[in-house]
Design an enzyme around this catalytic site. Structure first.
Site, PDB file in Angstrom:
ATOM      1  N   THR A 196       0.768  -1.122  -0.051  1.00  0.00           N
ATOM      2  CA  THR A 196       0.114  -0.054  -0.076  1.00  0.00           C
ATOM      3  C   THR A 196       0.930   1.107  -0.075  1.00  0.00           C
ATOM      4  OG1 THR A 196      -1.802  -0.954   1.052  1.00  0.00           O
ATOM      5  CG2 THR A 196      -1.523   1.370   1.586  1.00  0.00           C
ATOM      6  N   GLY A 226      -9.468  -3.271   4.010  1.00  0.00           N
ATOM      7  CA  GLY A 226      -8.717  -3.320   5.084  1.00  0.00           C
ATOM      8  C   GLY A 226      -8.428  -1.988   5.681  1.00  0.00           C
ATOM      9  N   GLY A 248       0.646  -3.287   5.218  1.00  0.00           N
ATOM     10  CA  GLY A 248       0.701  -4.606   5.943  1.00  0.00           C
ATOM     11  C   GLY A 248      -0.632  -5.186   6.029  1.00  0.00           C
ATOM     12  N   GLY A 250      -4.099  -5.457   7.188  1.00  0.00           N
ATOM     13  CA  GLY A 250      -4.964  -4.238   7.558  1.00  0.00           C
ATOM     14  C   GLY A 250      -5.743  -4.623   8.606  1.00  0.00           C
TER      15      GLY A 250
HETATM   16  N1  ASP Z   1      -2.739  -2.496   4.368  1.00  0.00           N
HETATM   17  C1  ASP Z   1      -3.250  -3.053   2.996  1.00  0.00           C
HETATM   18  C2  ASP Z   1      -4.666  -3.690   3.305  1.00  0.00           C
HETATM   19  O1  ASP Z   1      -4.678  -4.523   4.364  1.00  0.00           O
HETATM   20  C3  ASP Z   1      -2.282  -3.998   2.440  1.00  0.00           C
HETATM   21  C4  ASP Z   1      -1.232  -3.461   2.063  1.00  0.00           C
HETATM   22  O2  ASP Z   1      -0.265  -2.869   2.721  1.00  0.00           O
HETATM   23  O3  ASP Z   1      -0.862  -3.686   0.994  1.00  0.00           O
HETATM   24  O4  ASP Z   1      -5.577  -3.930   2.423  1.00  0.00           O
END
Ligand code: ASP
Length: 342
Positions: A196, A226, A248, A250
Site C-alpha cells: 500500500t 482493509g 501490511g 490491514g
Molecule cells: N494494508 C493493506 C490492506 O490490508 C495491504 C497493504 O499494505 O498492501 O489492504
C-alpha cells in the site's frame, strides 16, 4: 512499477539500504514520508507541490497518490492485483490539517480513488463511500469509468493464484530464508501481498496531511476492506501532534486503530520511531504466534518534522524527501526471521 522490477529492487537492493536511526531525522520542513521504495516517485510528485511557495501538504499528498495510481503496480491502482473473483477494487483516504477527511472503499473502474476521496471530504457531509455508491459519486463528479480489464501482470498472477485458489494472507518465511532478511513479504505462492502507498507530509506553513491508496490485499474476498481507507487505522493526522500511515495486514492494524495509536503515543512524548514501535508491539504482544505470520509497518512524522518507522518483520522500507535528503531507509523491526524478538 512492474513486478519484475519490484522483485529485483526488493530482494537484491534493499539489504544495502541504510537502516533508519532517529539521529537521521533532524526535523525539517517541508517534508514528505512514504511507505516503500516506490515512495521515491511519490515523494517527487508531492515535492513539486511542497517546494512551491504556499504549497499545501494536502495538495502534495494527493499529487503523490495520483502519481502511483498512474503506474502499473501490483498493489495500487487499476493495474493492481484483483480480489479472488478477479475484480480490482480500490481503497483510498485523505486527511488534512483541520481533521477533514474522506475515503472510498471497494471502488471499481475508477483510476484515481484518492481524488474521489478528496471530493467525498470536500463535497459531502460524509467520510466514507463504498462500492457502487462510491463509483456512482465518482462518475457524477466527472471521473471517467475505466474498462474492467486486468493489467497483463495482474492477469498472470491471478491465473497462477487460481490454480490453487488458496486464501493465505501470511508471509513466506522461506522466502526470507532464501533471499535474505530484506526479501519482501510474499504470499506462499510467491506473489507480493503488501505494498500500500501511504504518505504523510508537512508543508512550510507547519500543516500536516496524509493520503493512502491501495488495491488492498491481493486475492482478498470480494468486499473485503482493509485498514487503508479507515481513518485512524491506515491514516491519521492530528495537526497539533503529527501524522502516521501504515502498510501490511490491514485487519491487524484495524484491531488496534493503528495510526491513531501511533499519533497518541507521539502526543505522550514518544519519538515517531518509538511510537511506531509501540504500536507494532501492541500487535505482537497480543499473539506472538500469529505475529510471526504477518507483517505490519508504520511510518510517522511529528510536528517538529522528525520522522520514523517500525515494522513487525524485516523488509519494510520507507522513502523520505525534504530539503536535506531524498532517500529510502530500512525500518527497524521487532521479530527476527525465526520469529523471536530481536
Ligand atoms: N494494508 C493493506 C490492506 O490490508 C495491504 C497493504 O499494505 O498492501 O489492504
Amino acid at each position: 512499477m512492474d513486478r519484475k522490477k519490484f522483485l529485483t529492487l526488493s530482494s537484491l537492493g534493499l539489504s544495502s539500504l541504510p537502516l533508519f536511526s532517529f539521529a537521521a531525522s533532524a526535523g525539517t520542513k517541508p517534508i514528505v514520508i512514504s511507505t516503500w521504495e516506490s515512495g521515491m516517485g511519490v515523494n517527487g510528485a508531492a515535492w513539486e507541490v511542497l517546494s512551491k511557495p504556499g504549497g499545501r501538504a494536502l495538495d502534495a499528498v494527493e499529487a503523490g497518490a495520483v502519481h502511483i495510481e498512474n503506474e502499473i503496480s501490483c498493489c495500487v491502482g487499476l493495474g493492481g492485483y484483483p480480489d479472488r473473483d478477479g475484480i480490482v477494487t480500490l481503497d483510498a483516504c485523505i486527511m488534512d490539517e483541520h481533521a477533514n477527511c474522506g475515503a472510498v472503499a471497494g471502488i471499481e473502474q475508477i483510476k484515481h480513488p484518492i481524488s474521489v476521496a478528496r471530493k467525498v471530504m470536500e463535497k459531502t457531509p460524509h467520510v466514507i463511500l463504498v462500492g457502487n455508491g462510491a463509483q456512482q459519486f465518482a462518475i457524477e463528479n466527472g471521473f471517467p469509468k475505466e474498462p474492467a480489464e486486468l493489467s497483463e501482470d495482474a492477469k498472470k498472477a491471478y491465473a497462477e493464484w487460481l490454480k490453487k485458489s488458496e486464501y493465505k494472507p501470511v508471509i513466506n518465511i522461506e522466502n526470507k530464508k532464501q533471499n535474505g532478511p530484506f526479501a519482501p513479504n510474499f504470499f506462499e505462492d510467491g506473489s507480493p501481498n503488501h505494498d500500500t502507498m501511504g504518505l504523510v507530509a508537512m508543508d512550510a506553513n507547519n500543516n500536516l496531511s496524509g493520503a493512502v491508496t491501495t488495491s488492498g490485499m491481493a486475492f482478498k474476498l470480494h468486499g473485503r476492506v482493509g485498514d487503508s481507507p479507515i481513518i485512524g487505522a491506515g491514516l491519521f493526522v492530528d495537526n497539533e501532534v503529527g501524522a502516521a500511515t501504515s502498510s501490511g495486514l490491514g485487519e491487524e492494524v484495524i484491531r488496534i486503530c493503528g495510526t491513531h495509536l501511533v499519533v497518541e503515543f507521539m502526543r505522550q512524548g514518544y519519538s515517531p520511531e518509538a511510537a511506531c514501535k509501540k504500536a507494532c508491539e501492541r500487535i505482537v504482544n497480543r499473539d506472538r504466534a500469529k505475529a510471526k505470520t504477518l507483517q505490519v509497518g508504520f511510518v510517522a512524522l511529528n510536528k517538529k518534522g522528525e520522522y520514523g518507522a517500525y515494522s513487525i518483520q524485516s523488509g519494510f522500507v520507507f522513502s523520505v524527501k525534504s530539503g536535506k535528503e531524498n532517500r529510502v531507509y530500512q525500518s527497524k523491526f521487532i521479530l527476527k526471521n525465526d520469529g523471536t524478538v530481536k
